[in-house]
Design an enzyme around this catalytic site. Structure first.
Site, PDB file in Angstrom:
ATOM      1  N   ARG A 263     -12.356  -9.039 -19.825  1.00 24.27           N
ATOM      2  CA  ARG A 263     -13.654  -8.388 -19.640  1.00 24.27           C
ATOM      3  C   ARG A 263     -14.617  -9.410 -19.020  1.00 24.27           C
ATOM      4  NH1 ARG A 263     -16.139  -5.991 -24.903  1.00 24.27           N
ATOM      5  NH2 ARG A 263     -16.705  -8.176 -24.858  1.00 24.27           N
TER       6      ARG A 263
ATOM      7  N   LYS B 238     -21.365 -17.666 -37.014  1.00 19.58           N
ATOM      8  CA  LYS B 238     -22.609 -17.368 -37.738  1.00 19.58           C
ATOM      9  C   LYS B 238     -22.529 -16.026 -38.476  1.00 19.58           C
ATOM     10  CE  LYS B 238     -26.302 -16.755 -35.198  1.00 19.58           C
ATOM     11  NZ  LYS B 238     -27.077 -15.532 -35.420  1.00 19.58           N
TER      12      LYS B 238
ATOM     13  N   ARG C 265      -9.984 -14.435 -24.374  1.00 17.25           N
ATOM     14  CA  ARG C 265      -9.560 -13.106 -24.787  1.00 17.25           C
ATOM     15  C   ARG C 265      -8.990 -12.296 -23.615  1.00 17.25           C
ATOM     16  NH1 ARG C 265     -12.637  -8.653 -28.211  1.00 17.25           N
ATOM     17  NH2 ARG C 265     -14.303  -8.981 -26.695  1.00 17.25           N
TER      18      ARG C 265
END
Ligand SMILES: [Zn+2]
Length: 227
Positions: free
Chosen positions: A168, A21, A135
């Site tokens: 993370r 987006k 990630r």
């Protein structure tokens, strides 16, 4: 002769986390020559500059309550009254609920305006999961990798410095799954609302950035919104 009389173009952009987006919003702003209006930004701006609206909003937040839709709409309408919005705006991250959508429709109608289209970037859950949860980061040099799109040469090890890679909390599958589910739950009634008003343009967001842009251009042309 009076100034040109025309109807500003108001677009809504929908898309879950990882749907692309942000990228499409940036391009659409340039393509259509419209500003992007994100309710989160408006909020922070009003609170920071201590406007009346900002202070009211702050009181709700301080007491742990949700900011009422009327306040959010008031901030949005205030934003739309500024000169850079005279040709319209792209709403990003707003409206979030059917209540807000209805309130927005009412507020726009008071000026004789309406939403022109809702561009909805459709990406299946599994694809969003893959995009967002793969990630891996190096704790020493900050090198960033992605399990499928940019894998390190050796699993769990940094290509640059050889140290261990970690994920993370935000990028862990359970956190990502939750974010996507919250978005989908929240957005489904909104999609229905706009679909019933024949304003929903579904775009396949699994395609390349360029192909998504072609699809959006097609949808805008259909609605005679091309620049
Ligand atoms: Zn490293």
């Amino acid at each position: 002769m009076p100034d040109t009389i025309f109807t500003p173009t108001y677009l809504i952009l929908l898309g879950g986390p990882g749907a692309g987006k942000g990228t499409q919003a940036q391009w659409l702003m340039v393509y259509l020559g419209l500003v992007r209006v994100a309710s989160g930004d408006l909020f922070r701006e009003h609170v920071r500059s201590r406007t009346e609206l900002g202070q009211s909003a702050q009181r709700y937040m301080d007491s742990g309550e949700l900011v009422p839709d009327e306040l959010t709409i008031a901030m949005v309408m205030d934003r739309l009254s500024r000169a850079d919005c005279r040709y319209g705006a792209i709403f990003d991250g707003f409206p979030r609920t059917v209540g807000q959508a209805e309130a927005l429709d009412c507020a726009l109608a008071e000026h004789g305006w309406r939403i022109a289209t809702v561009i909805d970037l459709q990406v299946p859950f599994a694809t969003l999961m893959e995009r967002l949860s793969g990630r891996w980061i190096c704790s020493v040099c900050g090198g960033t990798f992605h399990a499928t799109m940019n894998p390190p040469r050796e699993v769990g090890r940094c290509d640059f410095c050889g140290n261990a890679l970690y994920q993370r909390t935000d990028d862990k599958p359970e956190t990502v799954a939750n974010r996507i589910q919250v978005y989908m739950r929240q957005t489904a009634p909104l999609e229905l609302y706009y679909q019933q008003r024949d304003l929903l343009d579904l775009i396949d967001g699994t395609q390349s950035v360029a192909a998504v842009q072609v699809a959006i251009r097609g949808a805008l042309t259909q609605r005679r919104l091309h620049p």
